[in-house]
Design an enzyme around this catalytic site. Structure first.
Site, short mmCIF file in Angstrom:
data_model
loop_
_atom_site.label_atom_id
_atom_site.label_comp_id
_atom_site.label_asym_id
_atom_site.label_seq_id
_atom_site.Cartn_x
_atom_site.Cartn_y
_atom_site.Cartn_z
N ASP A 1 4.47 -37.86 26.66
CA ASP A 1 5.50 -36.75 25.54
C ASP A 1 6.42 -35.89 27.01
O ASP A 1 5.46 -35.91 28.59
CB ASP A 1 4.84 -35.42 25.27
CG ASP A 1 5.45 -34.91 24.39
OD1 ASP A 1 6.74 -34.87 24.54
OD2 ASP A 1 5.06 -34.24 23.09
N ASP B 1 12.52 -34.21 16.88
CA ASP B 1 11.53 -33.23 16.61
C ASP B 1 12.17 -32.85 15.06
O ASP B 1 11.20 -32.72 14.31
CB ASP B 1 10.92 -32.37 17.05
CG ASP B 1 10.02 -32.19 18.71
OD1 ASP B 1 9.53 -33.63 17.70
OD2 ASP B 1 9.91 -31.88 19.00
C1 DGJ Z 1 6.88 -32.56 21.26
C2 DGJ Z 1 7.26 -33.83 20.03
O1 DGJ Z 1 8.24 -34.01 19.97
C3 DGJ Z 1 6.19 -33.72 19.10
O2 DGJ Z 1 6.03 -34.34 18.28
C4 DGJ Z 1 4.69 -33.34 19.38
O3 DGJ Z 1 4.10 -34.45 19.84
C5 DGJ Z 1 4.33 -32.38 20.39
N1 DGJ Z 1 5.65 -32.11 21.43
C6 DGJ Z 1 3.42 -31.30 21.18
O4 DGJ Z 1 2.76 -31.05 21.60
#
Ligand code: DGJ
Length: 694
Positions: free
Chosen positions: A447, A515
């Site tokens: 991430d 997301d």
């Molecule tokens: C952002 C990501 O896009 C989510 O899927 C998740 O992993 C969160 N970060 C976790 O902090």
């Protein structure tokens, strides 16, 4: 597929197109043709245009690669500063070489020993060329590079072009835009350190194209850092586009004997956007995605983020894994919250060791439980970041980008690590290598949740190179980890889809798309993704996110998520028996159709945003099987009774399928021209049709 050299004219031949450029008597490059194949003998030496007091030849040239210097006034691809403060390049043709499918054409600025190579590659069976540029300093002195784009493209027609790009945001990635360029410049860029959610590092230019017809010219950068795409149309109606590393706040000092390669660009010419996407899809599988998984089906994963957030422990995760296994998932991914003192997003990024309160015996027990259920185990990590409230930052505040005179801005309580430092690179590599060596981890979700700021990098003599060096370091670390841990898949994530360009996908096997898992929004997001990125890399989860727009049924959510690489992310402990049965049924179906979705050819037949109905058909290469996804949000005005017309099937083959309990047996010709009547009635309309050749 050959490369022809006719005197000083270079012809790159792909399956259906020619890309041609030439060198004039002064040694300047001139683009001649990008488009349909003609007879190679047709191409001839370039004649320079007229010049008058205000419009110089160099300014009017349609160069392969332009540089600042002399009478050049427009946007150009290279700007340098030599050791004696001369700020002009003067590059002239020197030589060429061809090896297999690669052409290299060399230009030199003899006085200052600067060598520029334009390198082109062609590929059997693809209408795609790959280009990049290379600078070599053959002098005794430093040369400052202030701008170094990867490539310039000259579009063939005088009429204005429309440029497709994206104008997205977090939770709204890949929203398409189209802008007509009549004059001046059009810029798509990122200054954020990564590609970001907003614009995309590519151009798609056309005049009147649709999904299946009319000329489309496109090029995409293979680069995930701050980028720039500049299109311009001059007074002589010439449209040019350059792509490359963003020159904003960029500088690179090329020392004596050193070289610098630009990120590569892939470019092509097709009829229609559909052919473009299918070409990119296939090309990515063959030539872009990391080899270890490019030709393998990606597993159905369950990710616990939306179910448990930071509240992870062996018991809770094992319970979720049990249910995930019982419905057919193949991989269990534990997301954020497993490390350091990470109970929320305010602390601990950088402390990549297991949180002993949550996992008193380490991760082994959980991984064993997961593996005993027949699932692989994966884990989340955000390696480029550090929280000020972390052991890492307390020990090494100097590891983050910073200026001593400025207060560093945190975003989501985190700072960006200075990945241009070797000790930071080692720290990141070792942290992940340790995890992968100690535990049976088969999947890393990498991430990256904030853009850069306060980008001081005292370790660099030229800190403005950090934009490029940071991205290179990410690629290098991932490649090194993949080399050592060959069975581990990597997913690129950046607050959703903030870094899933073709550059990232040259190193990561797949991407977290967004997301936003609301199935209605996903129809738009996924369409934008599929334009210029391979379908199999598009991770799509079925979650409990319903109702941002409208309630959607579980079947509906599966319908949408099955159009990429399927995952699940809901709180399975709250699912009823019936709901789990729906999951089981859809997962079993996905396993049957997965190879067609992940490796087949996507035909975007009806567009939800324009037609209120989505109809995407995935057809296998042999055209013997297809799977169609139809979805609509709800019916208005007592409609829709429509004929679904199929594309991509073989006209002469006969196909069988069942649709709304009726059995059909029709020819491909009939299905494409007459189609099948469908009554799109009610909310949450969702159908999946499987089609088989007889
Ligand atoms: C952002 C990501 O896009 C989510 O899927 C998740 O992993 C969160 N970060 C976790 O902090």
């Amino acid at each position: 597929m050959p490369i022809y050299i006719l005197d000083k004219t270079f012809v790159l031949e792909t399956k259906n197109s020619h890309y041609v450029f030439s060198i004039d008597e002064q040694g300047y490059s001139h683009h001649l043709h990008f488009g349909r194949k003609c007879s190679v003998d047709d191409y001839c030496y370039y004649k320079a245009p007229f010049e008058n007091t205000n419009h110089t030849k160099r300014d009017m040239f349609t160069e392969e690669f332009s540089f600042f210097g002399g009478t050049m006034y427009r946007e150009c691809d290279l700007k340098v500063k030599y050791f004696d403060n001369c700020r002009e390049a003067d590059l002239h043709y020197d030589s060429y070489s061809v090896s297999d499918s690669t052409l290299k054409v060399v230009f030199k600025d003899k006085h200052y020993g600067l060598k520029l190579s334009l390198i082109y590659e062609i590929f059997n069976d693809f209408d795609i060329i790959k280009r990049y540029s290379k600078l070599e300093n053959e002098s005794k002195f430093d040369t400052e590079i202030e701008r170094f784009y990867s490539a310039q493209f000259n579009l063939p027609d005088e009429s204005p072009y429309k440029f497709k790009n994206t104008n997205g945001a977090w939770g709204a990635e890949f929203l398409e835009t189209e802008t007509t360029l009549e004059g001046g410049c059009l810029v798509f860029e990122s200054r954020r350190g990564a590609t970001g959610h907003n614009t995309s590092p590519y151009f798609i230019a056309h005049q009147n194209a649709n999904e299946e017809s009319a000329d489309v010219f496109f090029a995409s950068l293979l680069y995930s850092g701050s980028f720039k795409v500049v299109a311009s149309r001059d007074v002589f109606c010439k449209t040019r586009v350059s792509l490359g590393i963003n020159d904003f706040d960029f500088k690179y000092v090329l020392k004596s004997g050193e070289s610098l390669e630009s990120p590569a660009v892939i470019a092509g010419f097709t009829k229609g956007f559909g052919n473009m996407s299918r070409e990119i899809n296939k090309f990515s599988i063959s030539h872009i995605l990391p080899k270890s998984f490019s030709k393998k089906e990606l597993p159905i994963l369950y990710n616990s983020w939306e179910a448990t957030n930071f509240d992870v422990n062996t018991k809770g995760q094992s319970t979720l894994a049990e249910i995930a296994a019982s419905i057919g998932a193949e991989l269990f991914v534990m997301d954020d919250g497993w490390f350091g003192k990470r109970n929320d997003d305010t602390k601990a990024l950088g402390d990549w060791y297991v949180n002993r309160e949550k996992f008193p015996n380490g991760l082994s027990q959980l991984i064993e439980n997961v593996n005993n259920l027949g699932l692989d185990f994966g884990i989340w990590i955000e390696p480029e970041m550090v929280c000020p409230d972390s052991d890492l930052f307390r020990a090494h505040p100097e590891y983050a980008y910073h200026y001593n005179t400025r207060q560093a801005n945190t975003i989501r309580h985190q700072l960006v690590l200075n990945l241009t430092r070797e000790d930071v690179q080692e720290y990141v590599y070792n942290s992940i290598d340790y995890l992968l060596s100690k535990y049976n981890i088969k999947y890393i979700k990498w991430d990256m949740n904030r853009p850069f700021s306060e980008t001081g990098a005292e370790n660099l003599s030229c800190p403005q190179a950090l934009w490029y060096l940071h991205t290179k370091a990410v690629y290098d670390i991932v490649d090194k980890l993949k080399e050592k841990h060959q069975s581990v898949q990597f997913e690129t994530c950046s607050s959703g889809g903030g870094r899933c360009d073709l550059g990232a996908l040259s190193h990561f096997d797949q991407a977290w798309t967004s997301d936003n898992t609301d199935a209605i929004d996903r129809m738009t997001i996924q369409k934008g993704y599929s334009l210029m990125r391979p379908v199999k890399t598009m991770r799509a989860w079925v979650t409990d996110t319903v109702g941002y727009n409208k309630q959607t049924s579980l079947d509906f959510r599966f319908n949408i998520a099955m159009q990429g690489s399927l995952g699940l992310g809901g709180d399975l402990t709250t699912y009823s028996k019936e709901e789990l049965e729906i999951c089981r049924k859809n997962i079993a179906l996905y396993k049957e159709i997965r190879s067609i979705v992940q490796f087949g050819n996507l035909y975007r037949i009806l567009d939800f945003d324009k037609d209120e109905i989505l109809f995407n058909l995935y057809v296998n290469d042999e055209k013997t099987q297809a799977v169609g996804f139809i979805a609509a949000r709800g019916t208005r005005f007592y409609r829709k009774s429509i004929n679904l017309k199929f594309k991509g099937l073989c006209e002469n083959k006969r196909y069988e399928f069942t649709f709304d309990n009726e059995k059909y047996e029709k020819s491909g010709a009939y299905l494409s021209s007459v189609g099948v009547a469908a009554k799109i009635i009610g909310d949450n309309y969702s159908r999946i049709i499987r089609i088989f050749a007889k």
